[in-house]
Motif scaffolding. Structure first.
Motif, PDB file in Angstrom:
ATOM      1  N   GLN A   1      -9.146 -13.334   3.033  1.00  0.00           N
ATOM      2  CA  GLN A   1      -8.163 -12.855   2.297  1.00  0.00           C
ATOM      3  C   GLN A   1      -7.834 -11.331   2.027  1.00  0.00           C
ATOM      4  O   GLN A   1      -6.709 -10.856   2.312  1.00  0.00           O
ATOM      5  CB  GLN A   1      -8.585 -13.531   0.766  1.00  0.00           C
ATOM      6  N   LYS A   2      -9.095 -10.643   2.122  1.00  0.00           N
ATOM      7  CA  LYS A   2      -8.706  -9.257   1.903  1.00  0.00           C
ATOM      8  C   LYS A   2      -8.451  -8.669   3.367  1.00  0.00           C
ATOM      9  O   LYS A   2      -7.623  -7.512   3.380  1.00  0.00           O
ATOM     10  CB  LYS A   2     -10.205  -8.342   1.420  1.00  0.00           C
TER      11      LYS A   2
ATOM     12  N   ASP B   1     -13.423  -2.897   6.528  1.00  0.00           N
ATOM     13  CA  ASP B   1     -12.946  -2.448   5.023  1.00  0.00           C
ATOM     14  C   ASP B   1     -13.280  -3.612   4.207  1.00  0.00           C
ATOM     15  O   ASP B   1     -13.498  -3.359   3.021  1.00  0.00           O
ATOM     16  CB  ASP B   1     -11.639  -1.800   5.044  1.00  0.00           C
TER      17      ASP B   1
ATOM     18  N   ALA C   1     -18.835  -5.638  -2.383  1.00  0.00           N
ATOM     19  CA  ALA C   1     -18.685  -4.720  -3.566  1.00  0.00           C
ATOM     20  C   ALA C   1     -18.227  -5.860  -5.017  1.00  0.00           C
ATOM     21  O   ALA C   1     -18.790  -5.688  -5.868  1.00  0.00           O
ATOM     22  CB  ALA C   1     -17.841  -3.781  -3.400  1.00  0.00           C
ATOM     23  N   GLU C   2     -17.245  -6.516  -4.281  1.00  0.00           N
ATOM     24  CA  GLU C   2     -16.646  -7.327  -5.447  1.00  0.00           C
ATOM     25  C   GLU C   2     -17.552  -8.370  -6.091  1.00  0.00           C
ATOM     26  O   GLU C   2     -17.673  -8.665  -7.244  1.00  0.00           O
ATOM     27  CB  GLU C   2     -15.205  -8.146  -5.061  1.00  0.00           C
TER      28      GLU C   2
ATOM     29  N   ARG D   1     -16.623  -4.678   3.402  1.00  0.00           N
ATOM     30  CA  ARG D   1     -17.003  -3.696   2.218  1.00  0.00           C
ATOM     31  C   ARG D   1     -16.516  -4.124   1.096  1.00  0.00           C
ATOM     32  O   ARG D   1     -17.377  -4.268  -0.189  1.00  0.00           O
ATOM     33  CB  ARG D   1     -16.868  -2.325   2.753  1.00  0.00           C
ATOM     34  N   TYR D   2     -15.465  -4.262   1.050  1.00  0.00           N
ATOM     35  CA  TYR D   2     -14.697  -4.510  -0.553  1.00  0.00           C
ATOM     36  C   TYR D   2     -15.079  -5.922  -1.117  1.00  0.00           C
ATOM     37  O   TYR D   2     -15.686  -5.842  -2.350  1.00  0.00           O
ATOM     38  CB  TYR D   2     -13.256  -4.911  -0.315  1.00  0.00           C
TER      39      TYR D   2
ATOM     40  N   GLU E   1      -4.486  -9.187   3.400  1.00  0.00           N
ATOM     41  CA  GLU E   1      -4.236  -8.126   2.413  1.00  0.00           C
ATOM     42  C   GLU E   1      -4.122  -6.674   2.913  1.00  0.00           C
ATOM     43  O   GLU E   1      -2.986  -5.968   2.975  1.00  0.00           O
ATOM     44  CB  GLU E   1      -4.865  -8.175   1.190  1.00  0.00           C
ATOM     45  N   TYR E   2      -5.024  -6.372   3.344  1.00  0.00           N
ATOM     46  CA  TYR E   2      -5.089  -4.833   3.971  1.00  0.00           C
ATOM     47  C   TYR E   2      -4.326  -4.719   5.205  1.00  0.00           C
ATOM     48  O   TYR E   2      -3.715  -3.769   5.274  1.00  0.00           O
ATOM     49  CB  TYR E   2      -6.606  -4.422   4.255  1.00  0.00           C
TER      50      TYR E   2
ATOM     51  N   TRP F   1      -1.424  -6.232   5.477  1.00  0.00           N
ATOM     52  CA  TRP F   1      -0.067  -6.200   5.031  1.00  0.00           C
ATOM     53  C   TRP F   1       0.193  -4.912   4.397  1.00  0.00           C
ATOM     54  O   TRP F   1       1.251  -3.980   4.406  1.00  0.00           O
ATOM     55  CB  TRP F   1       0.283  -7.229   4.061  1.00  0.00           C
ATOM     56  N   LEU F   2      -0.772  -4.414   3.609  1.00  0.00           N
ATOM     57  CA  LEU F   2      -0.635  -3.046   2.806  1.00  0.00           C
ATOM     58  C   LEU F   2      -0.582  -1.910   3.634  1.00  0.00           C
ATOM     59  O   LEU F   2       0.321  -1.050   3.203  1.00  0.00           O
ATOM     60  CB  LEU F   2      -1.691  -3.260   1.635  1.00  0.00           C
ATOM     61  N   ARG F   3      -1.777  -1.763   4.468  1.00  0.00           N
ATOM     62  CA  ARG F   3      -1.492  -0.685   5.410  1.00  0.00           C
ATOM     63  C   ARG F   3      -0.263  -0.466   6.172  1.00  0.00           C
ATOM     64  O   ARG F   3       0.248   0.506   6.376  1.00  0.00           O
ATOM     65  CB  ARG F   3      -2.878  -1.010   6.452  1.00  0.00           C
TER      66      ARG F   3
END
Lengths: 222, 222
Positions: free
Chosen positions: A40-41, A64, A71-72, A67-68, A44-45, A47-49
């Protein structure tokens, strides 16, 4: 009618959730959650980048995202674990019907069109022998953007020299299906997880449950 | 140093998950899952539509996201239920510290900078009385794009006439924090849910747990 086939890689040819077992080994009890949040991330990354105009390649984005995710979930992002899990992305399982399906598409030009940079997609193609069934691999990396930007889909037209409605774009990802259809391809959705279509104002031309089914449907229409 | 404050609305001033109760009433046992998937899909669709160049306003995107959510969960998308749930988006709860925090920012110019179109944000501002504490509301709708596109953040500069590093942009959404920081604002992250920062290569200048805490930190630095 369909003169060329452009195929998404992650989720469509290769099972992105096949990293789950390795995640579970390293973080017992968390395999599924890591695998799902990681994917999922990663999306998202990408698209966002692209929206931010701060492109980094898909390998970078994938790390990245991992890593997120750790952490989550409150898990230690041990350097060895990160390296092990990233390497598992170079060994994703191929869906079993893929080679036969590619053959069933016949003599049409066939390319991969992926967000992945060549450094991460070529090991998968070599490992699975898929390169023998394909006429090449186009990466979003050439554009400095990710799907669903039209510039990425345009790569297939430029490289295959085929008018876009005569290109069958194939993806298992609902968002990719929507992006490709909005761009103007004929689109086949390999709906492997039985999801409803994304509500983005467009629909796939074909909906199937695996890639072979799609190849046979296209052949039948000839 | 900080001469103006631009605030995100959804998640930052208003609790997007406050629709959960109404979701639970209409679909017993599914309130939380509807509320969470609805928000996730609303954001995804805002990003994807912007990337595709197929803008529809946030109200439209929010309804599309709700339809997808109900379909994914196998729930009937009854027209009355859709209408009821969409209306609940016009009655989101405001976080309790917001009015006091806005006062604590003092005489600085204060605007909302939101993905929401005015038709959906103004009822919230009127209902909560927030319009009395603010100097206006800027909507991404003016640009035909959503955050995190730079064009949206640019609205705050154009309207406030303040240099971007002197504008404090405030959001509870990690992706919005990253977009605003990449754009060049000074950024305060109201990390209401105790999440790790998004791994998008930038970090907030301030991280707090509520809006009042941020306003007091800024005042202290004067």
């Amino acid at each position: 009618m369909i003169e060329g086939v452009a195929l998404d890689a992650y989720g469509t040819l290769f099972d992105v959730y096949s990293v789950e077992q390795k995640c579970e080994e390293l973080y017992p009890g968390f395999g599924q959650r890591i695998s799902q949040t990681w994917r999922q991330k990663q999306l998202e990354y990408s698209w966002l980048r692209t929206l931010m105009g701060r492109y980094e390649n898909f390998w970078h984005v994938t790390e990245d995202a991992l890593r997120y995710t750790l952490a989550e979930l409150g898990l230690a992002a041990d350097a060895d674990n990160i390296e092990t899990l990233m390497k598992s992305y170079l060994k994703l399982e191929m869906y079993p019907e893929v080679p036969q399906a590619l053959e069933a598409f016949g003599s049409r030009k066939k390319v991969i069109l992926t967000n992945g940079d060549l450094g991460m997609i070529e090991p998968l193609m070599n490992r699975t022998g898929l390169n023998e069934h394909l006429d090449g691999c186009l990466s979003a990396d050439e554009t400095g953007m990710f799907k669903v930007r039209p510039e990425v889909y345009q790569l297939a037209i430029d490289r295959m020299g085929i008018e876009k409605s005569h290109i069958l774009f194939v993806s298992s990802n609902g968002w990719d299906v929507a992006g490709a259809k909005a761009f103007g391809f004929t689109v086949g959705w390999v709906n492997r997880r039985g999801l409803p279509p994304e509500e983005l104002g467009v629909r796939a031309d074909y909906e199937v449950t695996n890639l072979l089914e799609l190849a046979l449907a296209i052949e039948e229409e000839r």
